[in-house]
Design a protein around this motif. Sequence first.
Motif, short mmCIF file in Angstrom:
data_model
loop_
_atom_site.label_atom_id
_atom_site.label_comp_id
_atom_site.label_asym_id
_atom_site.label_seq_id
_atom_site.Cartn_x
_atom_site.Cartn_y
_atom_site.Cartn_z
N LEU A 1 -4.40 11.95 8.13
CA LEU A 1 -4.94 10.61 8.41
C LEU A 1 -3.74 9.67 8.44
O LEU A 1 -3.19 9.32 7.41
CB LEU A 1 -5.96 10.21 7.35
N SER A 2 -3.34 9.28 9.65
CA SER A 2 -2.04 8.65 9.83
C SER A 2 -1.90 7.32 9.10
O SER A 2 -0.84 7.02 8.55
CB SER A 2 -1.74 8.46 11.32
N HIS A 3 -2.95 6.51 9.09
CA HIS A 3 -2.89 5.22 8.39
C HIS A 3 -4.30 4.65 8.29
O HIS A 3 -5.20 5.07 9.03
CB HIS A 3 -1.95 4.24 9.12
N PRO A 4 -4.54 3.71 7.38
CA PRO A 4 -5.92 3.28 7.06
C PRO A 4 -6.55 2.30 8.04
O PRO A 4 -7.09 1.27 7.64
CB PRO A 4 -5.76 2.63 5.68
N HIS A 5 -6.53 2.59 9.32
CA HIS A 5 -7.25 1.77 10.30
C HIS A 5 -8.44 2.57 10.82
O HIS A 5 -8.34 3.78 11.05
CB HIS A 5 -6.33 1.36 11.46
N GLY B 1 7.90 10.46 8.86
CA GLY B 1 7.58 9.13 8.38
C GLY B 1 6.20 9.12 7.77
O GLY B 1 5.45 10.09 7.90
N PRO B 2 5.85 8.03 7.06
CA PRO B 2 6.59 6.77 6.98
C PRO B 2 7.77 6.84 6.02
O PRO B 2 7.84 7.72 5.16
CB PRO B 2 5.54 5.78 6.49
N ILE B 3 8.69 5.89 6.19
CA ILE B 3 9.89 5.84 5.37
C ILE B 3 9.65 4.92 4.18
O ILE B 3 9.09 3.84 4.32
CB ILE B 3 11.10 5.32 6.18
N GLY B 4 10.08 5.36 3.01
CA GLY B 4 9.97 4.52 1.82
C GLY B 4 8.60 4.59 1.16
O GLY B 4 7.66 5.19 1.68
N GLY B 5 8.52 3.96 -0.02
CA GLY B 5 7.27 3.95 -0.78
C GLY B 5 6.48 2.68 -0.59
O GLY B 5 6.59 2.00 0.43
N LYS B 6 5.68 2.35 -1.60
CA LYS B 6 4.82 1.17 -1.51
C LYS B 6 5.61 -0.11 -1.27
O LYS B 6 5.14 -1.03 -0.61
CB LYS B 6 4.00 1.02 -2.80
N GLU B 7 6.85 -0.14 -1.81
CA GLU B 7 7.65 -1.35 -1.67
C GLU B 7 8.02 -1.64 -0.22
O GLU B 7 8.35 -2.78 0.15
CB GLU B 7 8.94 -1.22 -2.51
N ALA B 8 7.94 -0.60 0.63
CA ALA B 8 8.29 -0.78 2.05
C ALA B 8 7.12 -1.27 2.88
O ALA B 8 7.28 -1.61 4.05
CB ALA B 8 8.81 0.54 2.62
N GLN B 9 5.93 -1.33 2.28
CA GLN B 9 4.73 -1.73 3.02
C GLN B 9 4.74 -3.21 3.34
O GLN B 9 5.08 -4.05 2.50
CB GLN B 9 3.48 -1.38 2.23
N ASP C 1 2.45 -6.32 5.85
CA ASP C 1 1.07 -6.59 6.27
C ASP C 1 0.69 -5.80 7.51
O ASP C 1 -0.49 -5.72 7.86
CB ASP C 1 0.89 -8.09 6.53
N ASN C 2 1.68 -5.24 8.19
CA ASN C 2 1.42 -4.45 9.39
C ASN C 2 1.30 -2.98 9.02
O ASN C 2 2.29 -2.25 8.92
CB ASN C 2 2.54 -4.65 10.41
N LEU C 3 0.05 -2.52 8.81
CA LEU C 3 -0.17 -1.13 8.38
C LEU C 3 0.19 -0.11 9.46
O LEU C 3 0.34 1.07 9.16
CB LEU C 3 -1.64 -0.95 7.96
N ASN C 4 0.30 -0.57 10.69
CA ASN C 4 0.71 0.36 11.75
C ASN C 4 2.03 1.03 11.40
O ASN C 4 2.24 2.21 11.70
CB ASN C 4 0.85 -0.37 13.09
N ASN C 5 2.90 0.29 10.74
CA ASN C 5 4.22 0.82 10.41
C ASN C 5 4.25 1.62 9.12
O ASN C 5 5.33 1.93 8.59
CB ASN C 5 5.24 -0.33 10.35
N ARG C 6 3.07 2.00 8.62
CA ARG C 6 2.97 2.99 7.54
C ARG C 6 2.36 4.28 8.09
O ARG C 6 1.87 5.11 7.32
CB ARG C 6 2.10 2.46 6.39
N SER C 7 2.43 4.47 9.38
CA SER C 7 1.83 5.65 10.01
C SER C 7 2.61 6.92 9.69
O SER C 7 3.85 6.92 9.63
CB SER C 7 1.79 5.48 11.54
N VAL C 8 1.86 8.00 9.52
CA VAL C 8 2.48 9.31 9.37
C VAL C 8 3.03 9.76 10.72
O VAL C 8 2.32 9.72 11.73
CB VAL C 8 1.46 10.35 8.86
N PHE C 9 4.29 10.15 10.74
CA PHE C 9 4.89 10.79 11.91
C PHE C 9 4.96 12.28 11.60
O PHE C 9 5.65 12.68 10.67
CB PHE C 9 6.32 10.26 12.16
N VAL C 10 4.25 13.10 12.36
CA VAL C 10 4.21 14.53 12.10
C VAL C 10 4.52 15.30 13.37
O VAL C 10 4.01 14.99 14.44
CB VAL C 10 2.84 14.97 11.50
#
Length: 330
Positions: free
Chosen positions: A114-118, A195-203, A205-214
């Motif tokens: 599940l790549s990201h919560p959208h 990806g995504p790179i980094g932990g919670k601190e890297a989040q 408001d744009n959740l798109n950039n917390r997407s899993v790259f597989v």
Amino acid sequence: MIGSLKSILAGTLAVLMLGLSAIFTFGHNISEKLPTWDDVYEFFGMAEEIEKGEVYDQPFTMSFLDVGQGSATVIHCKDPDFTMLVDTGEQGNDGVILDELKKLGVRRLDDVVLSHPHSDHVGSFPELAKSNIAIKYVVLPIVDQDRLGEDTALYRVVLGAIRSADATIVTAKPGKRITVNSKKTDKKVIIEFLGPIGGKEAQTDNLNNRSVFVKVTYGDVSVLLTGDGEYGEEMDVIEWLNSEEGKASGVTAQATILTAAHHGSHTSCSRRFLAVVKPKYGIVSCAKDNEFGHPHDSTLTNFKDVNARVYRTDELGTIVIGTDGKTLVN
């Protein structure tokens, strides 16, 4: 279609290949190999089409499902026996997924990413989890649940559905590699996370950039799926790949097929990222006549500039591509 195309151009390209052979071998030993079709396509800026064939007879299939303005992809291998689902589309698309699994004769999902919560990527997971399909692992990005905003309620439902399905949660981390080996042959499926790179601190408001790259590889064929990752995440991934950690991991972004992130929006598939991935084919998952105008012209141009042919669910419906690890058919 490629058969007719080659028939029309056969004579011309034959002459051109002879000319190219002189170009490529000039000043070199004449015994060096003549240019391949790939050389010709690249030289003339032509994007090669995928051969037509019996796709479900292939040992490895990638089904890019038509779930409207969303994304859902089923990856299935016969040997080793392995099935992965990447995203589920909006709520109401569980039937589309189940129909494809039935065609493949699949009753178990080894991995669900599940790549990201959208909702257009995870909306159908709760209903899918209630079906008779067993789910072993669910791969999630690291996110700060206290900063999900309007997506909080849905994500909590998704987490509850994972628990109800008795599935194990796995966190996507760059450099993580999973190898699924055949028990009968030397065949294998390799899953790598970029990806995504980094932990919670890297989040942000744009959740798109917390997407899993597989990236999933079978033989010489690979597919890279990038959720809704935008330019910022693409650059983060490139930076990580060039870091000492990234180099040591052995993971690369280069892939035969790239799913266009964010449904072909201009916010993704940057020229720099495509230059790193070097895809031969791009897949755009979006709804016909969608309100966002996806895919955007700039994205299609970027794919064209790297000689990658684009296939779109809004034009073709579900796109199924099969391979023996070398040749692609659909």
